[in-house]
Design a protein around this motif. Structure first.
Motif, PDB file in Angstrom:
ATOM      1  N   VAL A  17       0.774  -1.106  -0.033  1.00  0.00           N
ATOM      2  CA  VAL A  17      -0.082   0.031   0.061  1.00  0.00           C
ATOM      3  C   VAL A  17       0.856   1.254  -0.151  1.00  0.00           C
ATOM      4  N   GLN A  18       2.085   1.104   0.853  1.00  0.00           N
ATOM      5  CA  GLN A  18       3.003   2.252   0.528  1.00  0.00           C
ATOM      6  C   GLN A  18       3.387   2.748  -0.994  1.00  0.00           C
ATOM      7  N   ALA A  19       3.754   1.448  -1.343  1.00  0.00           N
ATOM      8  CA  ALA A  19       4.230   1.446  -2.821  1.00  0.00           C
ATOM      9  C   ALA A  19       3.259   1.914  -3.789  1.00  0.00           C
ATOM     10  N   ALA A  20       1.897   1.892  -3.500  1.00  0.00           N
ATOM     11  CA  ALA A  20       0.789   2.334  -4.159  1.00  0.00           C
ATOM     12  C   ALA A  20       0.803   3.840  -4.029  1.00  0.00           C
ATOM     13  N   ARG A  21       0.806   4.020  -2.723  1.00  0.00           N
ATOM     14  CA  ARG A  21       0.697   5.635  -2.474  1.00  0.00           C
ATOM     15  C   ARG A  21       1.704   6.466  -3.245  1.00  0.00           C
ATOM     16  N   GLN A  22       3.013   5.871  -3.320  1.00  0.00           N
ATOM     17  CA  GLN A  22       4.018   6.298  -3.878  1.00  0.00           C
ATOM     18  C   GLN A  22       3.856   6.658  -5.330  1.00  0.00           C
ATOM     19  N   VAL A  23       3.523   5.536  -6.013  1.00  0.00           N
ATOM     20  CA  VAL A  23       3.120   5.522  -7.435  1.00  0.00           C
ATOM     21  C   VAL A  23       1.877   6.529  -7.887  1.00  0.00           C
ATOM     22  N   LEU A  24       0.912   6.393  -6.881  1.00  0.00           N
ATOM     23  CA  LEU A  24      -0.289   7.471  -7.242  1.00  0.00           C
ATOM     24  C   LEU A  24       0.153   8.773  -6.911  1.00  0.00           C
ATOM     25  N   GLU A  25       1.097   9.077  -6.279  1.00  0.00           N
ATOM     26  CA  GLU A  25       1.603  10.445  -6.031  1.00  0.00           C
ATOM     27  C   GLU A  25       2.451  10.818  -7.159  1.00  0.00           C
ATOM     28  N   ALA A  26       3.215   9.797  -7.553  1.00  0.00           N
ATOM     29  CA  ALA A  26       4.010  10.115  -8.856  1.00  0.00           C
ATOM     30  C   ALA A  26       3.476  10.496 -10.036  1.00  0.00           C
ATOM     31  N   LEU A  27       2.007   9.904 -10.020  1.00  0.00           N
ATOM     32  CA  LEU A  27       1.362   9.926 -11.299  1.00  0.00           C
ATOM     33  C   LEU A  27       0.342  11.226 -11.152  1.00  0.00           C
ATOM     34  N   ALA A  28       0.605  12.058  -9.913  1.00  0.00           N
ATOM     35  CA  ALA A  28       0.063  13.214  -9.837  1.00  0.00           C
ATOM     36  C   ALA A  28      -1.741  13.079  -9.721  1.00  0.00           C
ATOM     37  N   PRO A 274       4.508  -5.537  -5.936  1.00  0.00           N
ATOM     38  CA  PRO A 274       3.511  -4.521  -5.681  1.00  0.00           C
ATOM     39  C   PRO A 274       2.554  -4.383  -6.786  1.00  0.00           C
ATOM     40  N   LEU A 275       2.652  -5.450  -7.833  1.00  0.00           N
ATOM     41  CA  LEU A 275       1.987  -5.055  -9.004  1.00  0.00           C
ATOM     42  C   LEU A 275       0.408  -5.309  -8.916  1.00  0.00           C
ATOM     43  N   ALA A 276       0.090  -6.387  -7.867  1.00  0.00           N
ATOM     44  CA  ALA A 276      -1.358  -6.873  -7.520  1.00  0.00           C
ATOM     45  C   ALA A 276      -2.007  -5.683  -7.081  1.00  0.00           C
ATOM     46  N   THR A 277      -1.381  -5.059  -6.085  1.00  0.00           N
ATOM     47  CA  THR A 277      -2.077  -3.606  -5.658  1.00  0.00           C
ATOM     48  C   THR A 277      -2.029  -2.456  -6.613  1.00  0.00           C
ATOM     49  N   LEU A 278      -1.037  -2.406  -7.460  1.00  0.00           N
ATOM     50  CA  LEU A 278      -1.227  -1.374  -8.482  1.00  0.00           C
ATOM     51  C   LEU A 278      -2.459  -1.553  -9.361  1.00  0.00           C
ATOM     52  N   SER A 279      -2.497  -2.820  -9.700  1.00  0.00           N
ATOM     53  CA  SER A 279      -3.666  -3.134 -10.521  1.00  0.00           C
ATOM     54  C   SER A 279      -4.917  -3.133  -9.757  1.00  0.00           C
ATOM     55  N   ALA A 280      -4.955  -3.265  -8.404  1.00  0.00           N
ATOM     56  CA  ALA A 280      -6.250  -2.928  -7.900  1.00  0.00           C
ATOM     57  C   ALA A 280      -6.425  -1.371  -7.749  1.00  0.00           C
ATOM     58  N   SER A 281      -5.305  -0.730  -7.779  1.00  0.00           N
ATOM     59  CA  SER A 281      -5.428   0.801  -7.826  1.00  0.00           C
ATOM     60  C   SER A 281      -6.159   1.279  -9.222  1.00  0.00           C
ATOM     61  N   VAL A 282      -5.481   0.606 -10.299  1.00  0.00           N
ATOM     62  CA  VAL A 282      -6.194   1.133 -11.568  1.00  0.00           C
ATOM     63  C   VAL A 282      -7.580   0.775 -11.422  1.00  0.00           C
ATOM     64  N   LEU A 283      -8.237  -0.142 -10.917  1.00  0.00           N
ATOM     65  CA  LEU A 283      -9.819  -0.429 -10.873  1.00  0.00           C
ATOM     66  C   LEU A 283     -10.293   0.582 -10.047  1.00  0.00           C
ATOM     67  N   MET A 284      -9.332   0.940  -8.884  1.00  0.00           N
ATOM     68  CA  MET A 284     -10.028   2.260  -8.071  1.00  0.00           C
ATOM     69  C   MET A 284      -9.990   3.436  -8.841  1.00  0.00           C
ATOM     70  N   LEU A 285      -9.214   3.733  -9.592  1.00  0.00           N
ATOM     71  CA  LEU A 285      -9.026   4.861 -10.388  1.00  0.00           C
ATOM     72  C   LEU A 285     -10.326   5.112 -11.324  1.00  0.00           C
ATOM     73  N   GLU A 286     -10.623   3.859 -12.205  1.00  0.00           N
ATOM     74  CA  GLU A 286     -11.697   3.739 -12.998  1.00  0.00           C
ATOM     75  C   GLU A 286     -12.880   4.127 -12.256  1.00  0.00           C
ATOM     76  N   PHE A 287     -13.258   3.646 -11.042  1.00  0.00           N
ATOM     77  CA  PHE A 287     -14.439   3.778 -10.392  1.00  0.00           C
ATOM     78  C   PHE A 287     -14.659   5.072  -9.940  1.00  0.00           C
ATOM     79  N   VAL A 288     -13.492   5.817  -9.528  1.00  0.00           N
ATOM     80  CA  VAL A 288     -13.913   7.201  -9.322  1.00  0.00           C
ATOM     81  C   VAL A 288     -13.757   8.317 -10.360  1.00  0.00           C
ATOM     82  N   GLY A 289     -13.654   7.685 -11.600  1.00  0.00           N
ATOM     83  CA  GLY A 289     -13.702   8.546 -12.711  1.00  0.00           C
ATOM     84  C   GLY A 289     -12.491   8.993 -13.417  1.00  0.00           C
TER      85      GLY A 289
END
Ligand code: NAI
Ligand code: MG
Length: 331
Positions: A17-28, A274-289
């Motif tokens: 989850v820390q990894a995902a946060r870092q990636v989402l922040e880098a993605l701005a 970390p890729l499973a959590t990053l893939s879950a993050s893709v689904l999350m970003l789609e969900f929130v539009g």
């Protein structure tokens, strides 16, 4: 502003989850992050594995990313699995697991399916009793309303993502009343969707077909226990636990998670994938539009899967941090 709740949990849950946060922040990603706690460590410290504040944070957020928690195998007084508690408390009725051929050498080509599982009743209704030493029973509850809701969800998902076939999985030849009601309700809902090809399959055959010809499926919809088992069978084709993501959708919010657990055998070593959590993050970003962000993240994950670096579960020697950096380098 979109609000995303992050629940790290235990073991490698914290690392991914820390990894995902870092990636989402880098993605701005234009979102604010709220962290909340749950799990075994939280239970030991506070006596509650899913504190009220955490539940409130999930309900107040547009969407939640959940890492993984450790659950004891023996009964521990007062302990309840937080993910099960959350599903109940927020009525996360659709558990959805997409499985696609990963861009890895030796992967089975042509797999692109989704298992849609009813998440609130069935054999996991929670109504189990032990009658003395010799007998125990569990109630399998199926309602028309919950069956209708899950099949409607599957229909809308199929239409939204351009899929054309739905397989209704049941065992109505034996479980005539419970599976009978699910089947009858599903076929009625599907009769209103003439654009979709409808097929029904008995659950044992569905397991067999998922193991031998996964490319024949597009969307499977089924009851709780069957869906739990079939989604694990299907996930073999997606590259295994280090890559598999799942989603729990409710009427107002949704919780996204890697399929894997807290992996105590590798926790603390910095080598969790970390890729499973990053893939879950893709689904999350789609969900929130936030679709364009979802797409950029998905493309980056695919590029790293195709070219490495790989963590040890994918036969590489990279650390979590190196994979995170490789993903960020794609942006
Ligand atoms: P697990 O998924 O934690 O681990 C199974 C195996 O896969 C282990 O060898 C582990 O090292 C490996 N693995 C899992 N995720 C990985 C990743 N991202 N990168 C590299 N390797 C990975 O399942 P296990 O061992 O059955 O359960 C451990 C704990 O997790 C238990 O306390 C269990 O209750 C809990 N659990 C929690 C879940 C959740 O929070 N949703 C789901 C499954 C298990
Ligand atoms: Mg499972």
């Amino acid at each position: 502003m979109t609000r995303l709740c992050l629940i790290a949990g235990d073991g490698i849950g914290r690392e991914v989850v820390q990894a995902a946060r870092q990636v989402l922040e880098a993605l701005a990603v234009p979102a604010e992050f709220v962290e909340a706690e749950a799990g075994w460590e939280t239970f030991q410290r506070t006596g509650n594995a899913l504190p009220e504040q955490t539940l409130a944070a999930v309900q107040a957020a547009n969407s939640t990313l959940f890492g993984a928690v450790s659950s004891p195998s023996q009964r521990v007084a007062g302990y309840r699995s937080p993910i099960v508690g959350m599903r109940k408390a927020i009525d996360l009725y659709a558990c959805v697991r997409p499985v696609q051929t990963p861009p890895l050498a030796n992967a089975r080509a042509g797999v692109n399916l989704v298992v849609v599982r009813e998440n609130t009743e069935g054999l996991y209704s929670g109504q189990e009793t032990r009658e003395g030493d010799e007998r125990a029973t569990a109630q399998r509850i199926i309602t028309r309303q919950a069956s209708e809701r899950i099949v409607q969800w599957a229909v809308q998902y199929a239409q939204r993502t351009g899929r054309r076939k739905i397989t209704v999985v049941h065992k109505a030849n034996v479980l005539r009343e419970t599976c009978g009601l699910f089947r009858e309700t599903a076929l009625r809902v599907l009769s209103d969707a003439p654009d979709l090809q409808v097929e029904e399959m008995l659950v044992d055959n569905a397991a067999y077909q998922l193991a031998r010809a996964p490319e024949r499926f597009e969307v499977l919809v089924t009851t709780n226990l069957f869906g739990d088992i079939l989604s694990d069978v299907a996930s073999v084709w997606g590259g295994g636990l280090g890559l598999a993501a799942s989603a729990n959708y409710g009427t107002r919010t949704a919780v996204f998670e890697p399929v894997h657990g807290s992996a105590p055998d590798i926790a603390g070593q910095g080598i969790a994938n970390p890729l499973a959590t990053l893939s879950a993050s893709v689904l999350m970003l789609e969900f929130v539009g936030l679709n364009s962000y979802a797409e950029r993240l998905q493309t980056a994950i695919q590029a790293v899967l195709a070219n490495g670096p790989y963590t040890p579960d994918l036969a590489g020697a990279a650390t979590t941090a190196e994979v995170v950096q490789a993903v960020i380098d794609q942006f």
